[in-house]
Design a protein around this motif. Structure first.
Motif, PDB file in Angstrom:
ATOM      1  N   GLN A 327       0.823  -1.207   0.000  1.00 58.99           N
ATOM      2  CA  GLN A 327       0.000   0.000   0.000  1.00 58.99           C
ATOM      3  C   GLN A 327       0.861   1.263   0.000  1.00 58.99           C
ATOM      4  N   CYS A 328       2.022   1.211   0.653  1.00 59.95           N
ATOM      5  CA  CYS A 328       2.934   2.354   0.635  1.00 59.95           C
ATOM      6  C   CYS A 328       3.459   2.608  -0.778  1.00 59.95           C
ATOM      7  N   ILE A 329       3.755   1.545  -1.513  1.00 61.15           N
ATOM      8  CA  ILE A 329       4.171   1.704  -2.911  1.00 61.15           C
ATOM      9  C   ILE A 329       3.009   2.247  -3.744  1.00 61.15           C
ATOM     10  N   GLN A 330       1.789   1.836  -3.432  1.00 60.75           N
ATOM     11  CA  GLN A 330       0.617   2.364  -4.124  1.00 60.75           C
ATOM     12  C   GLN A 330       0.491   3.863  -3.901  1.00 60.75           C
ATOM     13  N   ASP A 331       0.772   4.331  -2.701  1.00 61.11           N
ATOM     14  CA  ASP A 331       0.719   5.766  -2.407  1.00 61.11           C
ATOM     15  C   ASP A 331       1.733   6.538  -3.245  1.00 61.11           C
ATOM     16  N   ILE A 332       2.905   5.956  -3.466  1.00 64.63           N
ATOM     17  CA  ILE A 332       3.928   6.612  -4.282  1.00 64.63           C
ATOM     18  C   ILE A 332       3.490   6.666  -5.742  1.00 64.63           C
ATOM     19  N   VAL A 333       2.916   5.583  -6.249  1.00 65.55           N
ATOM     20  CA  VAL A 333       2.477   5.539  -7.645  1.00 65.55           C
ATOM     21  C   VAL A 333       1.310   6.486  -7.876  1.00 65.55           C
ATOM     22  N   ASP A 334       0.435   6.655  -6.881  1.00 66.84           N
ATOM     23  CA  ASP A 334      -0.740   7.515  -7.036  1.00 66.84           C
ATOM     24  C   ASP A 334      -0.371   8.971  -7.266  1.00 66.84           C
ATOM     25  N   ILE A 335       0.812   9.369  -6.888  1.00 66.98           N
ATOM     26  CA  ILE A 335       1.213  10.767  -7.048  1.00 66.98           C
ATOM     27  C   ILE A 335       1.285  11.139  -8.533  1.00 66.98           C
ATOM     28  N   THR A 336       1.840  10.254  -9.355  1.00 64.55           N
ATOM     29  CA  THR A 336       2.003  10.549 -10.786  1.00 64.55           C
ATOM     30  C   THR A 336       1.120   9.692 -11.677  1.00 64.55           C
ATOM     31  N   HIS A 337       0.718   8.512 -11.222  1.00 62.36           N
ATOM     32  CA  HIS A 337      -0.091   7.615 -12.049  1.00 62.36           C
ATOM     33  C   HIS A 337      -1.241   7.054 -11.204  1.00 62.36           C
ATOM     34  N   PRO A 338      -2.242   7.850 -10.927  1.00 66.39           N
ATOM     35  CA  PRO A 338      -3.349   7.372 -10.093  1.00 66.39           C
ATOM     36  C   PRO A 338      -4.208   6.297 -10.751  1.00 66.39           C
ATOM     37  N   ASP A 339      -4.052   6.110 -12.067  1.00 62.75           N
ATOM     38  CA  ASP A 339      -4.846   5.099 -12.759  1.00 62.75           C
ATOM     39  C   ASP A 339      -4.181   3.729 -12.756  1.00 62.75           C
ATOM     40  N   HIS A 340      -3.025   3.595 -12.087  1.00 62.31           N
ATOM     41  CA  HIS A 340      -2.325   2.316 -12.000  1.00 62.31           C
ATOM     42  C   HIS A 340      -2.615   1.654 -10.661  1.00 62.31           C
ATOM     43  N   GLN A 341      -2.529   0.338 -10.673  1.00 58.61           N
ATOM     44  CA  GLN A 341      -2.796  -0.453  -9.477  1.00 58.61           C
ATOM     45  C   GLN A 341      -1.556  -1.225  -9.075  1.00 58.61           C
ATOM     46  N   VAL A 342      -1.322  -1.332  -7.794  1.00 57.89           N
ATOM     47  CA  VAL A 342      -0.166  -2.053  -7.253  1.00 57.89           C
ATOM     48  C   VAL A 342      -0.681  -3.264  -6.486  1.00 57.89           C
ATOM     49  N   LEU A 343      -0.185  -4.442  -6.855  1.00 56.81           N
ATOM     50  CA  LEU A 343      -0.650  -5.680  -6.235  1.00 56.81           C
ATOM     51  C   LEU A 343       0.548  -6.564  -5.879  1.00 56.81           C
ATOM     52  N   PRO A 344       0.438  -7.318  -4.808  1.00 48.43           N
ATOM     53  CA  PRO A 344       1.469  -8.321  -4.517  1.00 48.43           C
ATOM     54  C   PRO A 344       1.193  -9.598  -5.293  1.00 48.43           C
ATOM     55  N   PHE A 345       2.222 -10.351  -5.569  1.00 45.72           N
ATOM     56  CA  PHE A 345       2.058 -11.652  -6.209  1.00 45.72           C
ATOM     57  C   PHE A 345       3.167 -12.566  -5.706  1.00 45.72           C
ATOM     58  N   GLY A 346       3.216 -13.762  -6.237  1.00 38.44           N
ATOM     59  CA  GLY A 346       4.243 -14.708  -5.788  1.00 38.44           C
ATOM     60  C   GLY A 346       3.821 -15.435  -4.526  1.00 38.44           C
ATOM     61  N   SER A 347       4.802 -15.818  -3.739  1.00 36.26           N
ATOM     62  CA  SER A 347       4.541 -16.637  -2.556  1.00 36.26           C
ATOM     63  C   SER A 347       3.702 -15.908  -1.512  1.00 36.26           C
ATOM     64  N   ILE A 348       3.602 -14.587  -1.592  1.00 35.95           N
ATOM     65  CA  ILE A 348       2.813 -13.837  -0.613  1.00 35.95           C
ATOM     66  C   ILE A 348       1.340 -14.212  -0.694  1.00 35.95           C
ATOM     67  N   VAL A 349       0.867 -14.533  -1.887  1.00 37.84           N
ATOM     68  CA  VAL A 349      -0.561 -14.826  -2.068  1.00 37.84           C
ATOM     69  C   VAL A 349      -0.824 -16.216  -2.621  1.00 37.84           C
ATOM     70  N   ASN A 350       0.199 -16.947  -3.045  1.00 38.06           N
ATOM     71  CA  ASN A 350      -0.066 -18.231  -3.708  1.00 38.06           C
ATOM     72  C   ASN A 350      -0.142 -19.417  -2.748  1.00 38.06           C
ATOM     73  N   GLY A 351       0.005 -19.184  -1.446  1.00 36.63           N
ATOM     74  CA  GLY A 351      -0.142 -20.259  -0.472  1.00 36.63           C
ATOM     75  C   GLY A 351       1.134 -20.958  -0.092  1.00 36.63           C
ATOM     76  N   PHE A 352       2.289 -20.545  -0.633  1.00 37.27           N
ATOM     77  CA  PHE A 352       3.563 -21.196  -0.333  1.00 37.27           C
ATOM     78  C   PHE A 352       4.538 -20.224   0.337  1.00 37.27           C
ATOM     79  N   ALA A 353       4.013 -19.285   1.090  1.00 38.14           N
ATOM     80  CA  ALA A 353       4.856 -18.284   1.742  1.00 38.14           C
ATOM     81  C   ALA A 353       5.455 -18.827   3.026  1.00 38.14           C
ATOM     82  N   THR A 354       6.639 -18.346   3.352  1.00 38.04           N
ATOM     83  CA  THR A 354       7.294 -18.622   4.627  1.00 38.04           C
ATOM     84  C   THR A 354       7.704 -17.289   5.256  1.00 38.04           C
TER      85      THR A 354
END
Length: 599
Positions: A327-354
């Motif tokens: 969300q902090c990275i989203q706040d940085i992107v919103d300053i110049t590109h508010p129409d872009h979305q920032v999402l996590p991917f990889g092991s953070i959301v795929n069920g194999f995180a440690t």
């Protein structure tokens, strides 16, 4: 010109020595990704090369008269020594030093035309009479035992040409999977991140700081990241705005300074004296590092793997930290590109995180993911991160296949990568999250393979290759379906078909079978296909390609290849697999414990 002719002659002279150790089976990819195997019999003499091709639909060898050969006799004609020799008949095969350049070029051109004609006709020929060869593989039988079975090459050809096509068009073989980004769990993490603030304080003052934060609104949750950092989550996002206003107005309520939109730092050491109240919020958790070694010692291999898998289900508070940084990275992107979305991917959301997983972030805009514009945006993000004090070790890697910005968040101890337009990563996360829920043995097995790759395969740069190999082995055991048979379900439907795993196999049996399977796998002639879950003939002459099943591109696209395994890589991988199998057979309980430094 003379130098060029000399190089051609030198290459022609060396050709017999190159073909002397040529492969017996050379595959070629047609438009349907089916494989036509050219069984070549090569006869090599000192200066004469004769290539004959065996037709796949019959056992006869094609002759030059049929004009359907993939190779022909290369003959060298003598140079004309005198005008009286012009009427003599040219010999069909002579030494290469006496072969004229014009005849050589004409011979090669005719050969290429004959090869192209044969290739076109061979695509339409039947594969039923292909000369079979067998591959020894380890599979799970109906009684749950690992047995070695022989599979013929003709079945490989049928799988590569028919199964993939029919599999994707037959709706009866499609299973629906949910979109993890639409799940209640992920949506809760995203909404909580918008209502959260991260505060740097002095040691052992986190509880007093939570009590001070409760003056602005109701605190629903608090996560003490370490002795000097606390993540406070309000019930309403407006409370975050109110806190920003109080700090900037210097009203005396907070002795803090604002570092980012949602990040603050305590500026005075008198915070403990400012209040003696204890926080009213009862949902306060302390983020701690789990000592995995103490949990798995004196346990059997199967229990060790289950503990390793259960660790992924106890990191919800750490996931809140990961989503907050996103969300902090989203706040940085919103300053110049508010129409872009920032999402996590990889092991953070795929069920194999440690607990030690890295944070993978993608910046994307729906329907617009140009690489050049993405690099410009990543450079702006890099500039913004360098101006902030919360991020360190910022390293741009913009010339990679997928440009990224690497960063470190020292306060929380998170390492992360920021990419642009990586739709494949989002899709892979959705599929892998669904796969992780198909069987209780999937997560312990995959996490053990990832730990093994970190310890034994440190020399190999692409660790996801071994996860892909593990997924393919799960397909052979019928634990998970082919990737091509899964379809993302945008909206829940009562008529959707779900995958149900009816195979009960323990994680330790999967691990043993995994090493046994790839110890015997013939990487020189066959490849894995995660799309259809079948073994197919090798696509190409040299490297063994592992294709990304989460893309819709062609195999010729470089972005759709997970890895290309050359001869040295294959030899190194199978040597490590063989050694690991020896340890797993003789001392199974020490397989994970021997890797204590990575636990």
């Amino acid at each position: 010109m003379a130098a060029l002719i000399g190089k051609v002659r030198q290459t022609t002279w060396l050709l017999p020595h190159v073909l002397k150790g040529s492969l017996q089976c050379l595959p070629r990819v047609n438009k349907n990704m089916g494989m036509d195997l050219y069984h070549r019999n090569t006869t090599v003499t000192s200066r004469t090369i004769t290539l004959t091709v065996r037709d796949q639909s019959s056992s006869k060898v094609k002759t030059p008269d049929s004009k359907k050969i993939a190779g022909k006799s290369y003959s060298k004609k003598k140079k004309k020594k005198s005008s009286s020799a012009n009427n003599k008949e040219t010999q069909s095969t002579v030494t290469s030093k006496k072969h004229t350049n014009d005849m050589e070029s004409k011979s090669i051109t005719d050969d290429l035309k004959a090869t192209k004609k044969y290739s076109t006709e061979s695509q339409n020929s039947s594969l039923s009479n292909t000369e079979p060869h067998t591959l020894k593989v380890w599979v799970l039988d109906g009684q749950g035992r690992w047995v070695r079975r022989s599979v013929q090459s003709s079945s490989f050809d049928e799988a590569s040409t028919n199964i993939g096509k029919d599999f994707l068009t037959n709706r009866k073989q499609i299973w629906s999977i949910p979109d993890v980004y639409r799940s209640k769990e992920v949506q809760t993490f995203i909404s909580e991140a918008r209502c959260s603030v991260l505060i740097h304080c002095y040691p052992d003052t986190c509880y007093h700081l939570i009590a001070i934060c409760e003056r602005l609104g109701t605190v629903s949750r608090a996560v003490i990241v370490n002795r000097k950092t606390v993540l406070v989550t309000y019930e309403d996002e407006n409370d975050v705005t109110r806190m920003t206003t109080e700090v900037n107005n210097d009203s005396g309520t907070f002795n803090m300074m604002q570092l980012e939109k949602r990040v603050f730092k305590v500026t005075q050491k008198t915070l403990r004296k400012a209040t003696n109240q204890e926080p009213k919020c009862q949902n306060v958790n302390v983020l701690s590092q789990t000592n995995l070694y103490d949990k798995i010692k004196n346990k059997k291999l199967g229990d060790q793997m289950r503990v390793l898998g259960d660790r992924g289900g106890t990191i919800s508070d750490r996931q809140r930290v990961w989503f907050f940084i996103t969300q902090c990275i989203q706040d940085i992107v919103d300053i110049t590109h508010p129409d872009h979305q920032v999402l996590p991917f990889g092991s953070i959301v795929n069920g194999f995180a440690t607990e030690n997983s890295d944070l993978d972030i993608v910046v994307m805009k729906e329907g617009y993911n140009k690489k050049d514009d993405g690099i410009k945006l990543l450079m702006k993000i890099q500039t913004a991160l360098k101006r902030l004090h919360s991020y360190k070790n910022i390293a741009p890697i913009l010339n990679a296949r997928i440009p990224i910005i690497k960063f470190q968040h020292p306060v929380t101890g998170v390492h992360g990568d920021i990419s642009y337009g990586n739709n494949t990563g989002i899709t892979a996360s959705i599929y892998l999250n669904a796969i992780s829920r198909f069987s209780p043995s999937v997560v312990p097995f995959i996490l053990t393979v990832k730990l093994w790759a970190t310890h034994y395969m440190g020399w190999f740069p692409q660790k996801f290759v071994f996860t892909a190999l593990a997924l393919f082995y799960l397909q052979q055991c019928k634990v998970i379906p082919p990737i091509g048979g899964l379809q993302i379900e945008l909206e829940p439907s009562l008529g959707s078909r779900k995958w149900e795993c009816d195979v009960e196999v323990s994680p330790e049996d999967l691990l043993y079978g995994y090493f046994k399977f790839y110890e015997q796998f013939d990487f020189h002639h066959n490849e894995i296909c995660l799309e259809t879950g079948t073994i197919i003939p090798k696509r190409g002459y040299f490297d063994n390609k592992i294709v990304n099943p989460f893309t819709n591109g062609e195999i010729s696209s470089y972005e759709d290849i997970i890895c290309r395994l050359n001869e040295d890589s294959i030899s190194g991988i199978q040597s490590s697999v063989k050694e690991s199998l020896r340890i797993l057979t003789n001392l199974p309980d020490s397989f994970i414990l021997g890797n204590r430094r990575n636990l």
